[in-house]
Design a protein around this motif. Structure first.
Motif, PDB file in Angstrom:
ATOM      1  N   VAL A  34      -1.546 -35.274   6.786  1.00 43.53           N
ATOM      2  CA  VAL A  34      -1.299 -36.295   5.772  1.00 43.53           C
ATOM      3  C   VAL A  34      -0.639 -35.644   4.568  1.00 43.53           C
ATOM      4  O   VAL A  34      -0.851 -34.466   4.288  1.00 43.53           O
ATOM      5  CB  VAL A  34      -2.609 -36.992   5.323  1.00 43.53           C
ATOM      6  CG1 VAL A  34      -3.202 -37.790   6.466  1.00 43.53           C
ATOM      7  CG2 VAL A  34      -3.606 -35.981   4.808  1.00 43.53           C
ATOM      8  N   ILE A  40       1.360 -32.368  -1.225  1.00 47.73           N
ATOM      9  CA  ILE A  40       0.528 -31.468  -0.439  1.00 47.73           C
ATOM     10  C   ILE A  40       0.442 -31.979   0.992  1.00 47.73           C
ATOM     11  O   ILE A  40       0.093 -33.139   1.218  1.00 47.73           O
ATOM     12  CB  ILE A  40      -0.898 -31.377  -1.017  1.00 47.73           C
ATOM     13  CG1 ILE A  40      -0.864 -30.845  -2.447  1.00 47.73           C
ATOM     14  CG2 ILE A  40      -1.772 -30.492  -0.141  1.00 47.73           C
ATOM     15  CD1 ILE A  40      -2.218 -30.873  -3.138  1.00 47.73           C
ATOM     16  N   VAL A  41       0.781 -31.110   1.937  1.00 45.52           N
ATOM     17  CA  VAL A  41       0.598 -31.444   3.344  1.00 45.52           C
ATOM     18  C   VAL A  41      -0.735 -30.854   3.778  1.00 45.52           C
ATOM     19  O   VAL A  41      -0.908 -29.638   3.763  1.00 45.52           O
ATOM     20  CB  VAL A  41       1.736 -30.879   4.208  1.00 45.52           C
ATOM     21  CG1 VAL A  41       1.495 -31.217   5.672  1.00 45.52           C
ATOM     22  CG2 VAL A  41       3.070 -31.433   3.751  1.00 45.52           C
ATOM     23  N   THR A  42      -1.672 -31.696   4.143  1.00 46.78           N
ATOM     24  CA  THR A  42      -2.994 -31.216   4.503  1.00 46.78           C
ATOM     25  C   THR A  42      -3.455 -31.930   5.768  1.00 46.78           C
ATOM     26  O   THR A  42      -2.714 -32.706   6.361  1.00 46.78           O
ATOM     27  CB  THR A  42      -3.975 -31.434   3.335  1.00 46.78           C
ATOM     28  OG1 THR A  42      -5.235 -30.863   3.659  1.00 46.78           O
ATOM     29  CG2 THR A  42      -4.167 -32.901   3.031  1.00 46.78           C
ATOM     30  N   GLN A  43      -4.652 -31.630   6.196  1.00 43.93           N
ATOM     31  CA  GLN A  43      -5.184 -32.168   7.440  1.00 43.93           C
ATOM     32  C   GLN A  43      -6.327 -33.138   7.156  1.00 43.93           C
ATOM     33  O   GLN A  43      -6.999 -33.037   6.125  1.00 43.93           O
ATOM     34  CB  GLN A  43      -5.709 -31.038   8.343  1.00 43.93           C
ATOM     35  CG  GLN A  43      -4.708 -29.930   8.590  1.00 43.93           C
ATOM     36  CD  GLN A  43      -3.477 -30.422   9.323  1.00 43.93           C
ATOM     37  OE1 GLN A  43      -3.575 -31.122  10.323  1.00 43.93           O
ATOM     38  NE2 GLN A  43      -2.303 -30.084   8.801  1.00 43.93           N
ATOM     39  N   ALA A  44      -6.533 -34.061   8.095  1.00 47.17           N
ATOM     40  CA  ALA A  44      -7.631 -35.020   7.954  1.00 47.17           C
ATOM     41  C   ALA A  44      -8.420 -35.071   9.251  1.00 47.17           C
ATOM     42  O   ALA A  44      -8.289 -36.006  10.041  1.00 47.17           O
ATOM     43  CB  ALA A  44      -7.080 -36.401   7.598  1.00 47.17           C
TER      44      ALA A  44
END
Lengths: 92, 138
Positions: A34, A40-44
């Motif tokens: 996401v 910021i490209v991060t994980q969910a």
């Protein structure tokens, strides 16, 4: 005849072995990338469990699956009946 | 050489390097988790007025420095710590060059860990000749 759902069967087919607070459970672990805050490209990552196996789940507990350890951030009952519980995870 | 405004942006970015893992002036650079904490420094509005008979222009440039952080807990502390480091670094490297105009904060908890951005808005003034837009006169 009333329809009776078998959530254990669902997880037996699509889930995998995991531990929640050091107790063995069966869960489906999903993750997606996401973009947050326009930068910021991060994980969910989340895990789906039978509520019967996650009745004592609470934020801060440890969840482990596929050799990855997570910390439980949120415990959410899934609609419509809460038969499943979704754990919102953070990699520990 | 670069446009005078870009030089002022680059100067802030260079000053912020010791305070974060990543600093960029690329407006559309998406930060991976491994790049945090990070700064993104970009130019915003730039007002120009004639200031002399020789045509020298006075420029007032707004520069945004956005600090991105990620933290399981204490996201506000993480944002504030990064901002404090950044403000001190800019003031030390370029005293009396950048005037802080405001600070904005935004946070999200929709992903695996809380993420936050703290935006520092600076104003800077400089003079250039129209014929030499890459040369800061003063």
């Amino acid at each position: 005849m009333a329809f009776v759902e078998d959530t254990a069967l669902f997880l037996a087919d699509f889930g995998s072995a995991a531990t929640l607070n050091a107790v063995a459970v069966t869960a489906i672990v999903d993750t997606s990338s996401v973009v947050e805050l326009d930068g910021i490209v991060t994980q969910a990552p989340t895990a789906l469990l039978q509520t019967a196996e996650a009745s004592a789940a609470a934020p801060g507990q440890t969840f482990a699956a596929a050799a990855v350890t997570y910390k439980v951030r949120q415990v959410l009952k899934e609609p419509p009946d809460g038969a499943f519980t979704r754990l919102v995870l953070a990699r520990a | 050489m670069a446009l005078a405004a870009a030089q002022r942006v680059d100067a802030i970015a260079a000053a912020l390097v010791p305070t974060a893992a990543t600093v960029t002036t690329d407006r559309f650079h998406p930060f991976a988790e491994s790049e945090l904490p990070a700064w993104r420094v970009t130019a915003d509005a730039e007002d120009v007025t004639a200031s002399g008979l020789d045509g020298t222009e006075e420029h007032i440039l707004i520069v945004n420095a956005e600090g991105f952080v990620q933290a399981d807990t204490g996201i506000d502390d993480a944002m504030n710590d990064l901002a404090a480091d950044g403000l001190a670094a800019v003031a030390t490297a370029h005293p009396n060059t950048y005037q802080l105009q405001g600070i904005d904060r935004e946070a999200s908890q929709s992903a695996e860990a809380c993420t936050g951005v703290i935006r520092l808005r600076f104003a800077t003034r400089f003079f250039v000749s129209p014929a030499a837009p890459e040369v800061i006169v003063s």
